[in-house]
Design a protein around this motif. Structure first.
Motif, short mmCIF file in Angstrom:
data_model
loop_
_atom_site.label_atom_id
_atom_site.label_comp_id
_atom_site.label_asym_id
_atom_site.label_seq_id
_atom_site.Cartn_x
_atom_site.Cartn_y
_atom_site.Cartn_z
N THR A 133 3.93 -4.24 -2.36
CA THR A 133 3.16 -4.03 -1.13
C THR A 133 2.47 -2.67 -1.18
N LEU A 134 1.27 -2.64 -0.66
CA LEU A 134 0.46 -1.43 -0.69
C LEU A 134 -0.07 -1.14 0.70
N THR A 135 0.04 0.12 1.12
CA THR A 135 -0.56 0.56 2.37
C THR A 135 -1.67 1.55 2.06
N VAL A 136 -2.85 1.31 2.60
CA VAL A 136 -4.00 2.20 2.41
C VAL A 136 -4.40 2.74 3.78
N THR A 137 -4.49 4.06 3.90
CA THR A 137 -4.92 4.66 5.15
C THR A 137 -6.44 4.73 5.19
#
Length: 290
Positions: A133-137
């Motif tokens: 899983t990847l979170t990009v701001t």
């Protein structure tokens, strides 16, 4: 091979549509950053709970020992995340750590957060180290708005400022989200809600990142500090209005537990980071960009 979406929603406390009692450990192994957000003030200390703060910075080779300790105290732990205190792709340490984690703890979900500046060129490596899983701001998709939130970027050894910097950052964020969502990786986008700057821009961010392949959207309130300390934090109504504006386009994450970059435990229930990381003082929870 990426985990299926339902497994992640069931096992990852920061992705599922409902709050559950799964745990996570954040490994603070990434000290450097390559952008200069106007609201960011990164520090290493034991008392502050806010973005960019940790009680220590680990070396990659130390990380697995801390995971073992955390699993002994937190059997609910399902996720290993790296969200700072800097950007995970600005230095090699996060990816080095994930290689070790993948080998020793293959059963744990591997989760990473980034500002996305280097995402397109690092995409293949993220797949290779097994990021699930990847979170990009993404705080804006219009350069003129992003320029009000970010002073500069350091990109391939050169400093860019203003709208020029914002164009590069936004382009790389969107391209990176597209490339990695195409691999089956589950993507969450965070936006820091800054009243008077991007609060009327949330709808456009939501449909842009959804079109790029993001699966879930998390809108988090600004903590007024650094160059944006003169702003008021968004009210509950402003936060609710922003979520309603985004809702027609993308799934909204609404139960963020506002974690530190060195949090360990079940979000919103307990945090044993103070026991695992150098005696960190447990105080009121606040949010991270992860």
């Amino acid at each position: 091979m990426a985990l299926d979406e339902q497994t992640i929603y069931r096992e990852h406390p920061c992705f599922g549509p409902h709050k559950h009692n799964k745990g996570r450990i954040h490994l603070p192994v990434a000290p450097g950053c390559n952008i200069e957000c106007r609201f960011c003030d990164r520090k290493i200390n034991e008392s502050e709970n806010r973005p960019g703060v940790t009680s220590t910075v680990l070396k990659p080779e130390e990380a697995c020992e801390y995971i073992r300790r955390a699993l002994e105290r937190c059997p609910e732990l399902t996720v290993v995340g790296i969200a700072g205190p800097g950007d995970t792709l600005a230095t090699p340490y996060a990816l080095e750590t994930f290689r070790l984690v993948k080998k020793e703890f293959p059963q744990l979900i591997r989760c990473m957060s980034t500002n996305g500046l280097l995402l397109p060129e690092k995409a293949d490596e993220l797949v290779e180290v097994g990021i699930d899983t990847l979170t990009v701001t993404v705080n804006a998709v219009q350069p003129e708005i992003e320029a009000q939130l970010n002073n500069r970027i350091i990109y391939h050894g050169k400093i860019y400022t203003g709208v020029e910097a914002a164009k590069i950052l936004i382009q790389n964020q969107i391209e990176g989200i597209k490339r990695l969502s195409d691999t089956g990786m589950l993507i969450k986008v965070n936006t820091v809600l800054c009243p008077g700057i991007n609060d009327c821009h949330i709808e456009e961010i939501a449909y842009t990142v959804k079109d790029a392949g993001a699966h879930i959207y998390n809108i988090i309130p600004l903590i007024p500090q650094n160059e944006l300390k003169h702003l008021e934090a968004p009210t509950f109504k402003q936060l609710d209005d922003a979520r309603k504006a985004a809702f027609p386009y993308i799934n909204i994450f609404t139960h963020c537990a506002h974690c530190r970059a060195d949090a360990i435990g079940v979000p919103g229930e307990y945090d044993i980071g103070s026991e695992i990381y150098m005696g960190r003082v447990n105080t009121k929870e606040t949010f991270s960009h992860g």
